[in-house]
Write an enzyme that holds these catalytic residues in place. Structure first.
Site, PDB file in Angstrom:
ATOM      1  CE  LYS A   1      -2.141  -0.557   3.939  1.00 48.92           C
ATOM      2  NZ  LYS A   1      -1.558  -1.806   4.417  1.00 48.92           N
TER       3      LYS A   1
ATOM      4  NE  ARG B   1      -3.468  -1.049  10.598  1.00 45.33           N
ATOM      5  CZ  ARG B   1      -2.415  -0.402  10.141  1.00 45.33           C
ATOM      6  NH1 ARG B   1      -2.474   0.844   9.787  1.00 45.33           N
ATOM      7  NH2 ARG B   1      -1.281  -1.024  10.004  1.00 45.33           N
TER       8      ARG B   1
ATOM      9  NE  ARG C   1       7.839  -3.128   5.243  1.00 46.49           N
ATOM     10  CZ  ARG C   1       6.556  -2.768   5.352  1.00 46.49           C
ATOM     11  NH1 ARG C   1       5.904  -2.284   4.314  1.00 46.49           N
ATOM     12  NH2 ARG C   1       5.930  -2.919   6.502  1.00 46.49           N
TER      13      ARG C   1
ATOM     14  NE  ARG D   1       7.460  -0.685   9.585  1.00 47.31           N
ATOM     15  CZ  ARG D   1       6.280  -0.490   8.982  1.00 47.31           C
ATOM     16  NH1 ARG D   1       6.225   0.173   7.846  1.00 47.31           N
ATOM     17  NH2 ARG D   1       5.167  -0.936   9.498  1.00 47.31           N
TER      18      ARG D   1
ATOM     19  NE  ARG E   1       2.719  -4.706  11.027  1.00 41.90           N
ATOM     20  CZ  ARG E   1       3.585  -4.491  10.035  1.00 41.90           C
ATOM     21  NH1 ARG E   1       4.724  -5.157   9.996  1.00 41.90           N
ATOM     22  NH2 ARG E   1       3.309  -3.633   9.099  1.00 41.90           N
TER      23      ARG E   1
HETATM   24  P1  AMP Z   1       1.556   0.715   9.343  1.00 34.70           P
HETATM   25  O1  AMP Z   1       2.797   1.393   8.958  1.00 34.70           O
HETATM   26  O2  AMP Z   1       0.325   1.302   8.690  1.00 34.70           O
HETATM   27  O3  AMP Z   1       1.612  -0.782   9.186  1.00 34.70           O
HETATM   28  O4  AMP Z   1       1.341   0.998  10.911  1.00 34.70           O
HETATM   29  C1  AMP Z   1       2.301   0.572  11.872  1.00 34.70           C
HETATM   30  C2  AMP Z   1       1.618   0.385  13.216  1.00 34.70           C
HETATM   31  O5  AMP Z   1       1.051   1.640  13.660  1.00 34.70           O
HETATM   32  C3  AMP Z   1       0.449  -0.594  13.241  1.00 34.70           C
HETATM   33  O6  AMP Z   1       0.891  -1.942  13.361  1.00 34.70           O
HETATM   34  C4  AMP Z   1      -0.309  -0.110  14.462  1.00 34.70           C
HETATM   35  O7  AMP Z   1       0.356  -0.493  15.653  1.00 34.70           O
HETATM   36  C5  AMP Z   1      -0.168   1.391  14.352  1.00 34.70           C
HETATM   37  N1  AMP Z   1      -1.265   1.975  13.535  1.00 34.70           N
HETATM   38  C6  AMP Z   1      -1.137   2.680  12.377  1.00 34.70           C
HETATM   39  N2  AMP Z   1      -2.325   3.082  11.927  1.00 34.70           N
HETATM   40  C7  AMP Z   1      -3.251   2.626  12.805  1.00 34.70           C
HETATM   41  C8  AMP Z   1      -4.664   2.700  12.878  1.00 34.70           C
HETATM   42  N3  AMP Z   1      -5.385   3.345  11.931  1.00 34.70           N
HETATM   43  N4  AMP Z   1      -5.290   2.107  13.927  1.00 34.70           N
HETATM   44  C9  AMP Z   1      -4.595   1.469  14.885  1.00 34.70           C
HETATM   45  N5  AMP Z   1      -3.251   1.342  14.872  1.00 34.70           N
HETATM   46  C10 AMP Z   1      -2.577   1.915  13.847  1.00 34.70           C
END
Ligand code: AMP
Length: 248
Positions: free
Chosen positions: A40, A119, A158, A191, A202
């Site tokens: 994404k 989310r 990654r 990461r 996740r």
């Molecule tokens: P991402 O980079 O989008 O995978 O986000 C990394 C982490 O940030 C996720 O695994 C969650 O812990 C937190 N996170 C990001 N966006 C959200 C969201 N909309 N709702 C809840 N947690 C989030």
């Protein structure tokens, strides 16, 4: 064209956006959905260049906070970083408050690409309310789909640049020099939440909380499902094809 300025999104509060190019006549307002690792973020970057809209990633807000001086963080943000580190979702109220503080980015005349938000169904409902309050609506929700094994493969390989955040893959998109970013020379790292123990959590969070959004947006008639197999350029071509469906 000046590149989109994501400081307002990342810092929130009183930052001012300083773009100077003329906004498009009909900006796109999109949500990108899909399990972690489907690509994404890469699609959001490509779309951002093509459509002039900013990539608004809630995950990036948390990563920016993590890099900041811990004494400047609010208790809610410190808690949020704990959830992120474990691969769990941050509580809705915290995420919604962060997005509300950045309402300027949702009102942006260049449009937006929401990546990683909403989310949960509750976040999606609140987003609908926020947009309705501004008389705005989403054009499409792009749902990227990829087989489970491929998701694991993409996430575990990654690597991300500490400085400019460009992503690589140790097998499919390696940097020219090991652990060094091609673009800025920054150090590449894995990461914390791309490590195997967090990946499992996740993906479970995605199945339980985020997958129901597919039905939610299908009912609203704006869901478009796109195969995330193949190269970023192939996926991008499919995405642009879908966007061309937008009626005048
Ligand atoms: P991402 O980079 O989008 O995978 O986000 C990394 C982490 O940030 C996720 O695994 C969650 O812990 C937190 N996170 C990001 N966006 C959200 C969201 N909309 N709702 C809840 N947690 C989030």
């Amino acid at each position: 064209m000046t590149k989109c300025d994501r400081n307002v999104w990342l810092q929130g509060g009183n930052e001012v956006c300083c773009r100077e190019d003329a906004p498009p006549a009909r900006p796109y307002r999109l949500v990108l959905l899909g399990a972690p690792g489907v690509g994404k973020g890469t699609q959001a970057e490509l779309l951002s260049e093509r459509l002039q809209a900013c990539q608004l990633s809630t995950g990036d807000i948390f990563r920016a906070a993590k890099a900041a001086d811990p004494s400047t963080l609010t208790p809610a943000m410190r808690d949020a970083l704990g959830y992120m580190q474990r691969g769990e979702l941050v509580p809705d109220d915290t995420v919604i408050a962060l997005v509300r503080e950045r309402m300027t980015c949702l009102r942006c005349p260049y449009g937006f690409l929401l990546d990683g938000f909403p989310r949960t169904v509750r976040q999606a409902e609140v987003l609908d309310e926020m947009l309705a309050g501004e008389n705005l609506h989403l054009d499409f929700v792009l749902n990227y789909e990829l087989p489970f094994e491929e998701v694991i493969n993409r996430l575990s390989g990654r690597r991300t640049c500490r400085v400019c955040k460009t992503t690589y893959h140790i097998v499919t998109k390696p940097p020219r020099q090991e652990n060094v970013c091609d673009k800025c020379g920054g150090e590449l790292y894995q990461r914390e939440d791309d490590r195997p123990e967090s990946i499992r959590v996740r993906l479970q969070a995605y199945e339980e909380s985020t997958a129901p959004l597919v039905d939610y947006y299908a009912k609203h008639g704006i869901l478009r499902t796109i195969s995330a197999e193949g190269s970023p350029q192939e996926i991008f071509a499919r995405t642009m094809q879908i966007l061309s469906e937008r009626t005048a």
